[in-house]
Enzyme design. Structure first.
Site, short mmCIF file in Angstrom:
data_model
loop_
_atom_site.label_atom_id
_atom_site.label_comp_id
_atom_site.label_asym_id
_atom_site.label_seq_id
_atom_site.Cartn_x
_atom_site.Cartn_y
_atom_site.Cartn_z
N ASP A 17 0.82 -1.23 0.00
CA ASP A 17 0.00 0.00 0.00
C ASP A 17 0.84 1.26 0.00
OD1 ASP A 17 -2.32 -1.43 0.08
OD2 ASP A 17 -2.72 -1.08 2.21
N ARG A 98 0.63 5.17 17.46
CA ARG A 98 0.29 6.22 16.47
C ARG A 98 0.69 7.63 16.90
NH1 ARG A 98 -0.12 1.59 14.59
NH2 ARG A 98 -1.19 1.19 12.64
N ASP A 127 -7.11 3.70 12.99
CA ASP A 127 -5.80 4.32 12.87
C ASP A 127 -5.84 5.63 12.08
OD1 ASP A 127 -4.41 2.61 14.53
OD2 ASP A 127 -4.21 1.10 12.95
N SER A 179 -4.61 -9.03 8.23
CA SER A 179 -4.04 -7.70 8.37
C SER A 179 -3.34 -7.66 9.73
CB SER A 179 -5.16 -6.66 8.30
OG SER A 179 -4.67 -5.44 8.81
N1 ARG Z 1 -8.16 -2.83 16.39
C1 ARG Z 1 -6.89 -2.43 16.85
C2 ARG Z 1 -6.87 -0.96 17.12
O1 ARG Z 1 -7.61 -0.24 16.55
C3 ARG Z 1 -5.78 -2.87 15.95
C4 ARG Z 1 -5.70 -2.24 14.60
C5 ARG Z 1 -4.51 -2.77 13.93
N2 ARG Z 1 -4.41 -2.58 12.54
C6 ARG Z 1 -4.22 -3.61 11.68
N3 ARG Z 1 -3.85 -3.33 10.49
N4 ARG Z 1 -4.40 -4.85 12.01
O2 ARG Z 1 -6.11 -0.51 17.94
#
Ligand code: ARG
Length: 416
Positions: A17, A98, A127, A179
């Site tokens: 990506d 983040r 995110d 993912s």
């Molecule tokens: N659901 C979790 C969060 O929002 C993990 C997100 C992780 N992203 C991923 N690409 N798996 O903190």
């Protein structure tokens, strides 16, 4: 000076990506790209190569920054102090990384005079909310570009095709069925067969933890010491937080502890099925809570529990840089003054059990607690305490409750 293109700082991971984005931002948005890859402890291919790849795709600047030490000392210390668990379960590994990444992106934007920041988050996740909220808080003038929300490369095949047409190196490995987002604080696994929450997570999703059934048949004991709420020694050996977390992930993961399978409420209103493996983070938080239960008084411990939950939700929602988070940090920091001591735990076939705790600042007092020799508690004081404590129950009962209805027939336990 010859080049009047505007600049964009891209949060770049080296994956398909964001690699496509390096090119897409140049061709579709006519921007010069500064590709920044932040290392927060993810299980990543060679970051030097990732950086070189961005240059090969025409980035005007690229860097792979090792943020692991600051991530541990400036972010994870706070998460530990707050026993940070979203919905009492998830140690927030993605949410915690983040803000630190956002801070570095903003710093690079300032350094290079960029007006835009781009990221590779999808339009359905948390995110994007976190990155953008943090960036807006740090510099309200920066503008965000989220290519995944606007480009029409909807499938991996379309992306691969676009990549091939634009000289973006196409991954030769098969598409990963899940993912993944990972860092020092654990690993998040989503998508694929996990989208049906009735499915038991397949064995192949786990990489940091062994299957509990295959874990060693003998338990292992581990001792963790804290100073002011921060882990400082592991099995008696003084360690900085970063190597301590790395080591603990290995020790705890080898016993199959740290797996989480939950339905989670995302910020944007979607419920999702999430799996995590968080050996070190969960073990540290459990130990920290055990030590707090020894040194915090009744009121502070109860009140802090609510603060911890609020803190965790704020972080989940991307509000690391916010007025309330700053204020709660001050409260939490003041509670950590005496969170100094040791916790011992036992690992066995997927379980982690605290089996000992001690501190020079323990409010737990043997003399007050004991039912044996050496009791210092004044039992005669309890009667007066209970007389006052139960006064409202007595008066309520006499006027409206069981005391007033004593004569009535047929009233039972459930009536009041
Ligand atoms: N659901 C979790 C969060 O929002 C993990 C997100 C992780 N992203 C991923 N690409 N798996 O903190």
């Amino acid at each position: 000076m010859g080049n009047d293109r505007e600049k964009v700082v891209l949060a770049y991971s080296g994956g398909l990506d964001t690699s496509v984005m390096v090119k897409w931002l140049q061709t579709e948005k006519n921007l010069d790209v500064i590709a920044i890859c932040g290392n927060v402890g993810q299980d990543e291919e060679d970051l030097e190569w990732v950086k070189q790849k961005a240059y090969n795709m025409g980035a005007i600047y690229s860097d792979a920054v090792d943020l692991r030490k600051s991530y541990a000392s400036r972010v994870l210390t706070k998460a530990i102090a707050a026993n940070a668990l979203y919905e009492d379960t998830y140690p927030l590994l993605s949410a915690l990384s983040r803000p630190m990444l956002a801070k570095y992106l903003v710093d690079y934007a300032h350094k290079h005079g960029a007006h835009y920041i781009a990221h590779g988050c999808t339009g359905k996740g948390n995110d994007q909310v976190r990155f953008e909220t943090c960036i807006h808080a740090l510099d309200p003038d920066l503008e965000i570009i989220a290519p995944v929300r606007e480009w029409d490369l909807l499938t991996r095949e379309q992306e691969m095709e676009w990549a091939a047409e634009h000289d973006v190196p196409v991954p030769t490995t098969a598409a990963k069925p899940y993912s993944i987002d990972d860092n020092l604080w654990g690993r998040a696994i989503e998508c694929g067969v996990l989208e049906d929450p009735w499915n038991e997570p397949p064995a192949d999703i786990w990489t940091m933890t062994v299957n509990p059934e295959d874990a060693p048949d003998t338990p292992e004991y581990v001792t963790l010491a804290f100073e002011h709420g921060v882990p400082v020694t592991l099995n008696g050996e003084k360690m900085k937080l970063l190597p301590l977390i790395i080591k603990l992930n290995e020790i705890v993961g080898a016993h199959g502890f740290g797996r989480i399978d939950m339905i989670e409420n995302r910020v944007i209103g979607i419920k999702s099925h999430e799996c995590y493996e968080c050996p070190a983070s969960l073990a540290i938080i459990k130990c920290h809570q055990a030590l707090e239960s020894l040194v915090l008084d009744h009121d502070t411990q109860h009140y802090k529990h609510q603060i911890d939950q609020t803190w965790s939700t704020l972080i989940y929602d991307g509000l690391w840089f916010s007025q309330l988070k700053k204020a709660l940090d001050a409260f939490i920091a003041s509670t950590q003054e005496f969170v100094t001591g040791e916790v011992r735990f036992k690992l066995y076939k997927g379980s982690m059990t605290v089996v000992g705790r001690r501190s020079d600042y323990a409010i737990y007092q043997y003399g007050l607690a004991t039912y044996s020799e050496g009791d210092t508690f004044d039992r005669s004081a309890s009667k007066g305490f209970i007389d006052i404590h139960s006064l409202q129950s007595k008066t309520w009962s006499q006027v409206q409750g069981p005391g007033a209805h004593r004569a009535a027939e047929g009233h039972d336990f459930d009536q009041f």
